[in-house]
Design an enzyme around this catalytic site. Structure first.
Site, PDB file in Angstrom:
ATOM      1  N   ASP A 109       0.848  -1.182   0.000  1.00 15.91           N
ATOM      2  CA  ASP A 109       0.000   0.000   0.000  1.00 15.91           C
ATOM      3  C   ASP A 109       0.893   1.244   0.000  1.00 15.91           C
ATOM      4  O   ASP A 109       2.081   1.161   0.327  1.00 15.91           O
ATOM      5  CB  ASP A 109      -0.898  -0.038   1.247  1.00 15.91           C
ATOM      6  CG  ASP A 109      -1.822   1.163   1.332  1.00 15.91           C
ATOM      7  OD1 ASP A 109      -2.350   1.560   0.281  1.00 15.91           O
ATOM      8  OD2 ASP A 109      -2.014   1.689   2.437  1.00 15.91           O
ATOM      9  N   ASP A 140      -6.879  -2.872   3.179  1.00 19.44           N
ATOM     10  CA  ASP A 140      -5.793  -3.798   2.858  1.00 19.44           C
ATOM     11  C   ASP A 140      -6.024  -5.196   3.437  1.00 19.44           C
ATOM     12  O   ASP A 140      -5.332  -6.147   3.075  1.00 19.44           O
ATOM     13  CB  ASP A 140      -4.450  -3.274   3.399  1.00 19.44           C
ATOM     14  CG  ASP A 140      -4.101  -1.908   2.859  1.00 19.44           C
ATOM     15  OD1 ASP A 140      -4.257  -1.709   1.645  1.00 19.44           O
ATOM     16  OD2 ASP A 140      -3.693  -1.041   3.648  1.00 19.44           O
TER      17      ASP A 140
END
Length: 1114
Positions: A387, A732
């Protein structure tokens, strides 16, 4: 997968039309519309349509009285109705993930193949005791030892898992959050878990949104959705909305996000598991992680060894029973001994303890391993998907460039010799009057402020908008009087930023040459520029001319192209004659000037990379690991960050087309090695397009949803990648759970992401990942050394049993001594490998991943998967197997088929198929351990065995073979010499003692031989690990104690009178093995030189300017 829950947004028909909804009174509420239930298994929907409805209709739907004009005057629910709904719909909390009972988790480990084999062998020993209690009395404790080993192996791993779980619990946020709601017309504070549908929540700056809310009133409200969508920019929220997608709706606030500015009111429309964050958590819970590469390889090794041991034991059981005319009890006893000799009983304990030691070492480097095998998995990854916001970047907007006084400055300093240092100078407020004035705008105009004046500026918490927080940090670091400036120059009037004006204006008491008041403004560059007729050239204001506009456009475009957020600044000294110090400004009617301002300049802000990220990504790529970004942020922003941190070094197709002056379609695909993929296109990608994307070395996925991130992980796994995923947000979590190794952030990470991950970076430092990869690669090499060392001694044990049945040699090594070898000195010496240093630290991180993904490996994987489908081992559903996990259907027939596969031609042909992979137990390890060193060691043991018998009793080797079948049962005469039963038993005790000691001494030499995996078996690195010497001393002492302490002679069948001359023979044989290993290494390296990862051109292995700034501060 077909059973995978999906998050979709749809507009179902409302059960009651708006026109038929009667007026709602707080005193007599009807039940609210129920939260959406799952329509069917595998298709979870978030029925979130309230953002499309008028506020009055939503209030009617949830039977709550609200005041649209003045939300603060809403009556809200009654306490009685709220209590009723709480009972009916349950608390506003996410359902914790289901956890198996600790006893069941322990049983899972006990029933592992290796431990199960040991327990079954132990039970078979007790069957022997039942058949012949007297002859097989030693089986009483032999069986107990084997069963105990199986239970102990499972307990060691279970204990480590429990310890990691306990540490994780301490990281999770256990403090119940509080929130303010309007009930009975009054604002009250309650526990967020007590929120119910229809509650009116009060939102204040700094509050964490406690549920999904429909905004019914707001004043400059902004929320940080980065944990949910990955977007770093704060999002404005108000009553109006023009978006149909709930995640983009401007009148919705989501559970778990943060209000960073302003205030507001909202109706609770979803609670608990029905919130968007709850649906993502549900998506996470339904994903299963593949088995780690290490567990797969160990299971394959155990399956192979168990098959060989089992077949050998059965064959020789039949031979003993028929050809050798042994009794059933003796034949079965021999078969068990053969099986035990082939199986390295201490291997599971050795592997678990080595991983535990490595995990403890990683914990000191701020990396917590929830799963022990994750330690090695990190070293094996071929692709790291990360990320951006909060992981690669600070999630903290930071001033970067400043263009003021017609000059360019850098706010954070730069690396000497860089391109930036040629065109810019470090910011200095004293360099010009314009720079000084701009600094005061950054100080006085923002509404954001520090929560404390204590501690370093870089670590102080800022309450307010992220962009203003960046300005505040910049101003505080450059202005010595920052902490007192607000008091020294008080604000007398303010127009906050809004979406209509796109600027914020403040007026302060600050004396100047023509008056006492100063107007400051900041905002969107094009809007601020329109308000100006002058520009500050550094010395004085001058009329705004065409050349100034050209410079403005040039710098504005340059800032924007880097993905930065750009702000413009202007000021106006208010003349005393028109605006005296006591002048009262009003918004309606407007009595403040807003034209003919003086333009001060531009600043650009970015969410910069964290300290050490550039170098960390560079080291990963140099190690042959592909690093790609998967973010919810804008593609331009993602690409700009990627190019700063070594993630993207070459041009995309669009970039090449622009350089060449041609259309994108004219650029050959073979010329392109970098790609930025927009999330909107992911759902429509074909298998061929996915393959084209993953063929690129540099990949960025932008504007992705949680489902997209999950799909990306599965697609990468489907090509054979061992995928690591790093992230901190709720969005995530599904990918963290599905990845081979999910890595979450501790400080900035959400509880959901920490639960989903297998590893946690305690200090949120992405650079710790590289340390973990290096540690993982080292532990793999050390595990391989340990296994090579451990397996080598199984051949002298196996040969002892085979010689006993083949040529009737008196048993050189008893089953009890085999266990003492495996769990005694061998275990102690093998554990020392956990502390081995790398043979070549730099070389270790230049090796390619041990399971590289190449075009050949992808085709091989596809071919094997097609065979699995043809044989019915896996589903033909492409989506169900897109991750390449080859999960077998949980049916009895498939399990039986899986066990039968060991005896198929395909199993063994694939096992010995030449690949690029380096596995834990490969052909080289097995050849050395079983055929080469194992055979040489057996010869050394036999030499010691025969010498000890001859030295102490005068019995020759030929004599032992001739009378071996009846050894120890009757007297015999040989060459006129009577050899009694007692003498035979003594001779066997001396022989077994010598054989046992010979294994130990030769293994001491082998211990140092096995240290050399990448280089020749000599050098200073072999002696750096002092634990090796400690293990040898302790292990050797234990071995000698078993032989030379008389009290231990009876249970172990040894003899304390054994001559030390046997030691010399054993050491001599160990030296022979050592010399052989040196020759073997030279030949092997000439035939197969060591291959390193391909060099990546253009890597920038120096710190970013932010890193150097951080280093100076630290």
């Amino acid at each position: 997968m077909s059973s995978e829950p999906r998050i979709t947004f749809k507009d179902p028909q409302l059960s009651t039309p708006a026109s038929s909804s009667p007026p709602v009174h707080a005193s007599a509420p009807a039940p609210p519309a129920p939260q959406v239930q799952e329509a069917k298994k595998g298709n979870q929907s978030v029925n979130l349509t309230e953002h499309l409805l008028p506020i009055a209709e939503v209030a009617a739907k949830y039977n709550v009285q609200v005041n649209e004009a003045k939300a603060q005057d809403s009556l809200g629910l009654t306490s009685t109705e709220a209590a009723k709904r709480l009972v009916e719909y349950g608390p506003n909390a996410l359902t914790p993930p289901k956890k198996r009972h600790w006893l069941l988790r322990y049983l899972d480990l006990v029933l592992g193949l290796f431990n199960l084999l040991l327990i079954l062998a132990g039970l078979a020993t007790y069957v022997l005791v039942i058949m012949d209690p007297i002859a097989n009395f030693s089986g009483t404790y032999l069986g107990a030892i084997m069963i105990g080993i199986g239970l102990m192996n499972a307990f060691i791993e279970f204990y480590q898992q429990q310890k990691s779980a306990a540490i994780l619990e301490s990281f999770l946020n256990l403090i119940p959050s509080q929130c303010y709601v309007i009930r009975d017309g009054a604002t009250v504070q309650i526990n967020a878990k007590e929120l119910v549908l229809g509650d009116v929540v009060v939102i204040r700056t700094g509050d964490k949104i406690p549920a999904d809310l429909l905004v019914i009133g707001a004043t400059e409200l902004k929320v940080d959705n980065s944990s949910l969508t990955g977007e770093a920019d704060p999002q404005e929220r108000g009553k109006k909305n023009s978006h149909t997608n709930p995640l983009e709706a401007t009148n919705l606030c989501f559970n778990g996000t943060l209000a960073v500015a302003g205030n507001g009111y909202g109706i609770v429309v979803r609670t608990g598991d029905k919130t968007v964050i709850g649906q993502i958590a549900s998506l996470t819970a339904n994903e299963k992680r593949r088995e780690s590469p290490l567990s797969v390889e160990i299971e394959a090794f155990v399956k192979t060894i168990a098959s060989v041991a089992g077949v050998t034991a059965v064959i020789f059981f039949i031979v003993a029973l028929t050809a050798k005319k042994q009794t059933l009890s003796n034949a079965l006893n021999f078969a068990i001994g053969t099986f035990v000799s082939f199986v390295p009983e201490g291997l599971p304990a050795t592997v678990t303890m080595l991983l535990s030691i490595a995990a403890a070492r990683m914990a000191k480097r701020q990396v917590l391993c929830k799963d022990l095998q994750g330690v090695e998995t990190l070293g094996a990854i071929t692709l790291l998907a990360t990320d951006k916001t909060g992981t690669l970047t600070r999630n903290q907007m930071t001033v970067t460039y400043i263009w003021t006084g017609l000059k360019m400055f850098l706010a954070q300093g730069f690396v000497e010799g860089s391109a930036e240092s040629q065109s810019s100078a470090p910011f200095d407020a004293t360099a010009s009057a314009a720079a000084n004035e701009l600094l005061y705008v950054c100080t006085l105009n923002p509404t954001a402020q520090f929560t404390t004046k204590e501690g370093p500026i870089a670590t102080r918490e800022v309450l307010g908008d992220a962009t203003e927080a960046g300005l505040v940090r910049f101003a505080a670091s450059k202005l010595a009087t920052y902490d007192t400036a607000q008091d020294e120059f008080p604000k007398v009037f303010e127009i906050p930023f809004n979406s209509t004006n796109k600027w914020a204006m403040t007026i302060h008491k600050r004396k100047h040459s023509s008056g006492s008041l100063m107007l400051y403004i900041k905002g969107a560059p094009e809007r601020v520029l329109k308000l100006c007729s002058l520009i500050h050239d550094g010395d004085k204001p001058v009329p705004l001319a065409a050349q100034h506009l050209a410079q403005f456009e040039e710098n504005y475009t340059m800032f924007a192209s880097k993905g930065h957020r750009v702000l413009a600044f202007a000021y106006l000294p208010l003349p005393e004659s028109e605006f005296p110090e006591t002048f009262e400004f009003t918004k309606d009617p407007v009595n403040y000037p807003i034209t003919n301002l003086c333009f001060l300049g531009l600043t650009s802000l970015e969410d910069p990379p964290k300290h050490g990220v550039r170098e960390a990504v560079g080291k990963c790529r140099a190690a042959g690991i592909r690093v790609m970004m998967v973010t919810g942020d804008h593609p331009l922003t993602a690409e700009a960050i990627g190019r700063k941190i070594n993630m993207m070094l070459t041009d995309t197709k669009a970039g090449l087309a622009k350089k060449r002056g041609v259309a994108e379609s004219d650029v050959p695909e073979s010329d392109v090695n970098a790609v930025v993929v927009h999330g909107d296109s992911i759902d429509g990608l074909t298998d061929e397009q996915w393959d084209h994307i993953f063929d690129k070395e540099e990949i960025i996925f932008a504007r992705t949803s949680p489902k997209h991130k999950l799909d990306i992980v599965k697609r990468a796994q489907g090509r054979g990648h061992i995928v690591g995923v790093t992230g901190d947000g709720v969005n995530d979590s599904p990918a963290l759970k599905k990845a081979d190794l999910g890595i979450a952030m501790n400080i900035s990470g959400s509880d959901v992401s920490k639960e989903a991950a297998a590893m946690i970076l305690v200090d949120d430092n992405f650079a710790s990942t590289v340390a973990g990869i290096e540690e993982g690669r080292l532990i793999f090499q050390n595990l391989k050394k340990s296994i090579q060392y451990t397996v080598t001694h199984t051949m002298p044990e196996a040969y002892a049993n085979l010689l006993y049945i083949c040529i009737s040699l008196p048993l050189p090594l008893s089953s009890i001594l085999i266990l003492v070898v495996d769990l005694g000195f061998e275990l102690l010496i093998a554990l020392a490998y956990a502390y081995d240093v790398s043979e070549n630290p730099e070389g270790l991180m230049k090796l390619p991943p041990r399971k590289p993904v190449t075009p050949e490996s992808v085709q091989r994987l596809y071919r094997r998967r097609a065979l699995d489908i043809a044989e019915g081992k896996i589903s033909t559903d492409a989506e169900a197997n897109e991750d390449g996990s080859n999960e077998h259907r949980a049916t009895l027939s498939m399990r039986i088929q899986n066990m039968k596969s060991v005896f198929t031609k395909r199993y063994w042909s694939e096992k010995f198929e030449k690949t690029e992979d380096e596995v834990l137990i490969d052909g080289d390890v097995m050849s050395y351990s079983y055929l080469e060193a194992g055979t040489l060691m057996t010869l050394g043991c036999l030499l010691s065995y025969f010498y000890a018998i001859w030295f102490h009793t005068g019995i020759s080797p030929a004599e032992t073979v001739k009378f071996g079948p009846a050894w120890g049962t009757s007297d015999y005469t040989y060459e006129g010499r009577l050899v009694t039963v007692n003498t035979q038993k003594e001779a066997l005790a001396f022989g077994q003692s010598a054989y046992y000691i010979a294994i130990m001494f030769q293994q001491c030499f082998n211990h140092f031989i096995c240290k050399a995996r990448l280089s020749s078996p000599y050098g200073s690195f072999m002696f750096k690990n002092l634990y090796s010497f400690g293990g040898i001393v302790l292990g050797g002492g234990l071995c000698l104690a078993v032989v030379y302490i008389p009290a231990l002679n009876t249970p172990f069948g040894t003899d304390s009178r054994l001559t030390p001359y046997v030691w010399l023979i054993s050491m001599g044989c160990g030296l022979v093995i050592y010399l052989y290993a040196i020759v073997r290494f030279v030949v092997k390296r000439r035939l197969a030189p060591l291959q390193y990862a391909d060099t990546v051109q253009g890597l920038q292995m120096f710190p970013t300017r932010f890193s150097t700034t951080d280093a100076r501060k630290n």
